[in-house]
Enzyme design. Structure first.
Site, PDB file in Angstrom:
ATOM      1  N   LEU A  11      42.954 -18.554  23.071  1.00 45.77           N
ATOM      2  CA  LEU A  11      44.241 -18.876  22.834  1.00 45.77           C
ATOM      3  C   LEU A  11      45.116 -18.058  23.791  1.00 45.77           C
ATOM      4  CD1 LEU A  11      43.883 -19.748  18.784  1.00 45.77           C
ATOM      5  CD2 LEU A  11      43.007 -21.278  20.827  1.00 45.77           C
ATOM      6  N   ALA A  12      45.524 -18.314  24.579  1.00 48.93           N
ATOM      7  CA  ALA A  12      46.057 -17.835  25.559  1.00 48.93           C
ATOM      8  C   ALA A  12      47.561 -18.269  25.748  1.00 48.93           C
ATOM      9  CB  ALA A  12      45.604 -17.888  26.972  1.00 48.93           C
ATOM     10  N   ARG A  18      56.407  -9.387  21.458  1.00 50.10           N
ATOM     11  CA  ARG A  18      56.650  -7.951  20.974  1.00 50.10           C
ATOM     12  C   ARG A  18      56.750  -6.959  22.511  1.00 50.10           C
ATOM     13  NH1 ARG A  18      52.908  -9.091  16.160  1.00 50.10           N
ATOM     14  NH2 ARG A  18      51.851 -10.658  17.607  1.00 50.10           N
ATOM     15  N   GLY A 141      45.692  -9.835  10.612  1.00 52.80           N
ATOM     16  CA  GLY A 141      46.547  -9.656   9.080  1.00 52.80           C
ATOM     17  C   GLY A 141      44.852  -9.619   8.223  1.00 52.80           C
ATOM     18  N   LYS A 354      46.535   1.844  60.226  1.00 48.71           N
ATOM     19  CA  LYS A 354      46.990   0.962  60.155  1.00 48.71           C
ATOM     20  C   LYS A 354      46.385  -0.111  61.517  1.00 48.71           C
ATOM     21  CE  LYS A 354      49.558  -2.147  61.633  1.00 48.71           C
ATOM     22  NZ  LYS A 354      50.129  -3.326  61.804  1.00 48.71           N
ATOM     23  N   TYR A 369      49.793   8.491  64.482  1.00 47.21           N
ATOM     24  CA  TYR A 369      50.083   7.148  63.651  1.00 47.21           C
ATOM     25  C   TYR A 369      49.285   6.660  64.819  1.00 47.21           C
ATOM     26  CZ  TYR A 369      51.802   2.387  62.975  1.00 47.21           C
ATOM     27  OH  TYR A 369      52.049   1.619  62.477  1.00 47.21           O
TER      28      TYR A 369
HETATM   29  C1  UD1 Z   1      46.783 -12.851  15.031  1.00 48.01           C
HETATM   30  C2  UD1 Z   1      45.858 -13.925  13.743  1.00 48.01           C
HETATM   31  C3  UD1 Z   1      45.402 -12.560  13.177  1.00 48.01           C
HETATM   32  C4  UD1 Z   1      45.002 -11.165  13.173  1.00 48.01           C
HETATM   33  C5  UD1 Z   1      44.636 -11.002  14.518  1.00 48.01           C
HETATM   34  C6  UD1 Z   1      44.683 -10.347  15.900  1.00 48.01           C
HETATM   35  C7  UD1 Z   1      47.024 -15.420  13.076  1.00 48.01           C
HETATM   36  C8  UD1 Z   1      48.290 -16.272  12.758  1.00 48.01           C
HETATM   37  N1  UD1 Z   1      47.437 -14.108  13.410  1.00 48.01           N
HETATM   38  O1  UD1 Z   1      47.799 -12.177  14.668  1.00 48.01           O
HETATM   39  O2  UD1 Z   1      45.418 -12.597  11.783  1.00 48.01           O
HETATM   40  O3  UD1 Z   1      44.752 -10.385  12.962  1.00 48.01           O
HETATM   41  O4  UD1 Z   1      45.984 -12.154  15.911  1.00 48.01           O
HETATM   42  O5  UD1 Z   1      44.237 -10.345  17.440  1.00 48.01           O
HETATM   43  O6  UD1 Z   1      46.630 -16.237  13.939  1.00 48.01           O
HETATM   44  N2  UD1 Z   1      48.618 -18.273  20.780  1.00 48.01           N
HETATM   45  C9  UD1 Z   1      48.723 -19.762  21.200  1.00 48.01           C
HETATM   46  N3  UD1 Z   1      49.709 -20.687  20.772  1.00 48.01           N
HETATM   47  C10 UD1 Z   1      50.519 -19.844  20.388  1.00 48.01           C
HETATM   48  C11 UD1 Z   1      50.865 -19.065  19.578  1.00 48.01           C
HETATM   49  C12 UD1 Z   1      49.385 -18.269  19.944  1.00 48.01           C
HETATM   50  O7  UD1 Z   1      48.248 -19.748  22.260  1.00 48.01           O
HETATM   51  O8  UD1 Z   1      51.457 -21.006  19.484  1.00 48.01           O
HETATM   52  C13 UD1 Z   1      47.774 -17.293  21.703  1.00 48.01           C
HETATM   53  C14 UD1 Z   1      48.511 -16.034  21.742  1.00 48.01           C
HETATM   54  O9  UD1 Z   1      49.046 -16.568  23.004  1.00 48.01           O
HETATM   55  C15 UD1 Z   1      47.525 -14.980  21.736  1.00 48.01           C
HETATM   56  C16 UD1 Z   1      46.690 -15.200  19.911  1.00 48.01           C
HETATM   57  O10 UD1 Z   1      47.234 -16.848  20.553  1.00 48.01           O
HETATM   58  O11 UD1 Z   1      46.773 -14.707  22.174  1.00 48.01           O
HETATM   59  C17 UD1 Z   1      47.058 -14.839  18.964  1.00 48.01           C
HETATM   60  O12 UD1 Z   1      48.193 -14.235  19.571  1.00 48.01           O
HETATM   61  P1  UD1 Z   1      49.389 -13.393  18.261  1.00 48.01           P
HETATM   62  O13 UD1 Z   1      50.639 -14.082  18.761  1.00 48.01           O
HETATM   63  O14 UD1 Z   1      49.066 -11.728  19.440  1.00 48.01           O
HETATM   64  O15 UD1 Z   1      48.649 -13.674  17.392  1.00 48.01           O
HETATM   65  P2  UD1 Z   1      48.666 -11.961  16.364  1.00 48.01           P
HETATM   66  O16 UD1 Z   1      49.610 -12.349  15.680  1.00 48.01           O
HETATM   67  O17 UD1 Z   1      48.674 -10.877  17.057  1.00 48.01           O
HETATM   68 CA    CA Z   2      47.224 -10.512  19.249  1.00 48.10          CA
END
Ligand code: UD1
Ligand code: CA
Length: 498
Positions: A11-12, A18, A141, A354, A369
Site C-alpha cells: 500500500l503506497a 506528517r 494501532g 572530469k 585540472y
Molecule cells: C497504519 C495502521 C496502524 C499501524 C501502522 C503501522 C491503519 C488504519 N492503521 O497506520 O494500525 O500500526 O500502519 O505502520 O491501517 N495508504 C494508501 N492509501 C490510503 C491510505 C494509506 O495506499 O488511502 C498507504 C500509505 O501510503 C502507507 C500505508 O498505506 O504506505 C499505511 O498508511 P499510513 O497512513 O502510514 O498508516 P498509519 O497511520 O501508519
Molecule cells: Ca505508516
C-alpha cells in the site's frame, strides 16, 4: 498457472501528511534507496507476484516499482488503507491469499514475511497480523487480544483508543496475511467512522471476528523491523538502522571500518574483503569497491568503481568515476563524472579530473585540472597543469600520448595533442599540437635587467614612476647594505633622520 496461491500487495498511495513534504512519503530516501524500493525488494524474495497500490505521485512511484518487477494499481482518491486494498481486488481475483504491507516500513526483511506466511498457513486463520511489542507504542494501532490471550479481537487506532487500550504495548505492524475470499466481503462493510473519515483496513479484524472467523497474531522477532517512517524523526531513526545493518553486512564480508558509526553507506554499495574504510566516509549509490581498497577519512565515493588495492586518500570526492587496480587518489582530489584513473596511476592533492582517462602509471600530483582529456601511460603531468577544454561554446578534447612530460604551469588550449615521448616546457600555453618526441615551448623569452632591483629600492617613497631610470635615482643604498625589503626607501629615510 504461475503461483496463484499467494500475491503481495504494497500500500503506497498515501501522501504522508506528517512529513510536511511536497513529495509522496514512499519516494523519500532512507539508507540510500526510496522507501518503496526497500519494501519491493524485500517482497521480491517471496517469489510471488507483487502489486503496488499507487496514488500520490503515482508516476514516480511506478517508475521505481515497475523495474523491480512489480505491477501497479491506482487508488484515486485515497480513502484509507482498507479502500487501498479494495482497489486491488480485481487484480487479485485469481489469488487465494495475500501478504499486505505498507510502503513506508523499509526495515522489514523477507524472512519475516516468509515466517508470517508460514504462521498463517499453520493456524488456518482468516487473517494473521504481524505484531510487535514496543516500549513506546505511540502512533501505532494497538492489538486487543482475545480474552484467552490467543488470537486478536480487534485493532484500535491510537486516536480512537481509550486509556486502557493506549497502555497496550503490542502494536499492529500494518503487515498482514489474508485469506482473500474471507476478506473481500468484510472490506465492503468498512465504514469511515473515525477522525480521518477513512476506510481502515484495521477494522477488518473486528468484522472478521463478528463473522466467527479467527484472526491470529505472529510476533516479529525484532520489533525494530516494523518501524514506519511517518515523521522526519522516525525517518532518521530508520535511516540509521538501515545503514548500521549495511555496515554490519560489509564487516561480515571482511571489510574493516574504523569508527563504523561515522560511516554513511548506501544499500547498493558493494565492497571486497580486506578493504578499509576510515572514519567519516560516505559510500553512496551504486559504488563498488574491490578487495584491499582503502578509503581515507572524510572521503565521498558515489556511483563509482574502485578496483583492488586502490587507495583513496583522505578528503577526496569521487563521483561517477573508475579508479583502477592499485591507483592512488588524493588527498583532497576531486574525480568527477567519467574520470578514469588507470592501474597504478596517481592523482595527488588539489587535482580535479572530469571525463578524462589518466593512463597506466601516469601521474598528476598537484593543483591540476584535466577535463575531456585522454592521457597515455607513464606520462607526468606537472603541477598546475590546466586543460582549457571549454572555449565558451563547446568542450574540446586534449590528447596526450605515452611517456610525455608536461612541465609545471602548462595550459593546454584544446583541441590539442601532445605526441608520445614529447616534452612541454614549464609555463607554456600550448595552442598547437606538439609532435611525438619534440619539445613544445610557448612562453615569452626572459629579460634580466641588471641592478634594477637595487635602484628601485633606493627611490624615495612615491617615486615609482621613475623606477628603472637609473639617472633619476638620487639616494643610493649605503655601503655595506646588501639587501632591503620592499619598503627599503622608508627605512632609508628613517635612518637619515637619526
Ligand atoms: C497504519 C495502521 C496502524 C499501524 C501502522 C503501522 C491503519 C488504519 N492503521 O497506520 O494500525 O500500526 O500502519 O505502520 O491501517 N495508504 C494508501 N492509501 C490510503 C491510505 C494509506 O495506499 O488511502 C498507504 C500509505 O501510503 C502507507 C500505508 O498505506 O504506505 C499505511 O498508511 P499510513 O497512513 O502510514 O498508516 P498509519 O497511520 O501508519
Ligand atoms: Ca505508516
Amino acid at each position: 498457472m504461475a503461483n496463484s496461491e499467494l500475491a503481495v500487495v504494497i500500500l503506497a498511495a498515501g501522501q504522508g501528511t506528517r512529513l510536511r513534504s511536497r513529495r509522496a512519503k514512499v519516494l523519500h530516501r532512507v539508507g540510500g534507496r526510496a522507501l518503496i524500493e526497500h519494501v519491493v525488494r524485500a517482497a521480491q524474495r517471496l517469489g510471488a507476484p507483487i502489486y503496488v497500490v499507487v496514488g500520490h505521485q503515482a508516476e514516480e512511484v511506478r517508475k521505481l516499482a515497475e523495474p523491480l518487477g512489480a505491477r501497479t494499481v491506482v487508488q484515486e482518491p485515497q480513502r484509507g488503507t482498507g479502500h487501498a486494498l479494495e482497489t486491488a481486488r480485481s487484480a487479485l481475483r485469481k489469488f487465494r491469499r495475500a501478504i499486505v504491507l505498507p510502503g513506508d516500513a523499509p526495515l522489514v526483511r523477507a524472512e519475516t514475511l516468509e515466517a508470517l506466511g508460514q504462521a498463517h498457513r499453520a493456524t488456518g486463520a482468516a487473517a494473521t497480523v504481524l505484531t510487535a511489542i514496543l516500549d513506546d507504542p505511540t502512533g501505532y494501532g494497538r492489538i486487543v487480544r482475545e480474552p484467552d490471550g490467543d488470537g486478536i479481537r480487534a485493532i484500535v487506532e491510537e486516536k480512537a483508543a481509550r486509556a486502557a487500550e493506549r497502555a497496550i504495548r503490542e502494536i499492529n505492524s500494518g503487515i498482514y496475511c489474508f485469506e482473500l475470499e474471507k476478506l473481500w466481503p468484510v472490506l465492503g462493510e468498512l465504514r469511515p467512522e473515525n477522525v480521518h473519515r477513512e476506510l481502515y483496513l484495521t477494522d477488518a479484524v473486528a468484522l472478521l471476528r463478528q463473522r466467527g472467523e479467527r484472526v491470529a497474531a505472529k510476533a516479529a522477532d525484532d520489533p525494530r523491523e516494523i518501524l514506519g517512517c511517518n515523521t522526519r524523526r522516525e525517518m532518521a531513526e530508520v535511516d540509521c538502522l538501515l545503514r548500521r545493518r549495511k555496515v554490519e553486512e560489509l564487516m561480515a564480508a571482511g571489510v574493516t571500518f574504523y569508527l563504523p558509526e561515522t560511516a554513511r553507506v548506501d544499500a547498493d554499495v558493494e565492497a571486497g574483503p580486506d578493504t578499509t574504510i576510515e572514519p567519516g566516509v560516505a559510500l553512496l549509490g551504486a559504488t563498488r569497491l574491490g578487495a584491499g581498497v582503502t578509503v581515507g577519512t572524510g572521503s565521498v565515493v558515489a556511483d563509482s568503481v574502485v578496483e583492488d588495492e586502490a587507495v583513496i586518500r583522505p578528503y577526496s570526492v569521487v563521483e561517477g568515476s573508475r579508479v583502477e587496480r592499485g591507483a592512488t587518489v588524493g588527498p583532497f582530489a576531486h574525480l568527477r563524472e567519467g574520470a578514469e584513473i588507470a592501474a597504478g596511476a596517481c592523482v595527488g592533492n588539489y587535482v580535479e579530473v572530469k571525463k578524462s582517462r589518466l593512463g597506466e602509471g601516469s601521474k598528476a600530483m598537484h593543483l591540476t585540472y584535466l577535463g575531456d582529456a585522454v592521457i597515455g601511460p607513464e606520462t607526468n603531468i606537472g603541477a598546475g597543469t590546466i586543460t582549457c577544454n571549454y572555449d565558451g561554446v563547446r568542450k574540446n578534447p586534449t590528447r596526450i600520448g605515452a611517456g610525455v612530460f608536461i612541465g609545471s604551469g602548462t595550459e593546454l588550449v584544446a583541441p590539442v595533442e601532445v605526441g608520445d615521448g614529447a616534452y612541454v616546457a614549464a609555463g607554456s600555453t600550448i595552442t598547437e599540437s606538439v609532435p611525438a618526441g619534440a619539445l613544445g615551448i610557448a612562453r615569452e623569452r626572459q629579460v634580466n635587467k641588471p641592478g634594477w632591483a637595487r635602484e628601485r629600492r633606493a627611490q624615495p617613497a612615491g617615486a615609482k614612476a621613475a623606477a628603472g631610470k637609473a639617472g633619476a635615482v638620487k639616494q643610493k643604498a649605503g655601503p655595506g647594505k646588501k639587501w632591503r625589503s620592499a619598503n627599503g626607501a622608508k627605512h632609508a629615510q628613517a635612518k637619515r633622520r637619526r
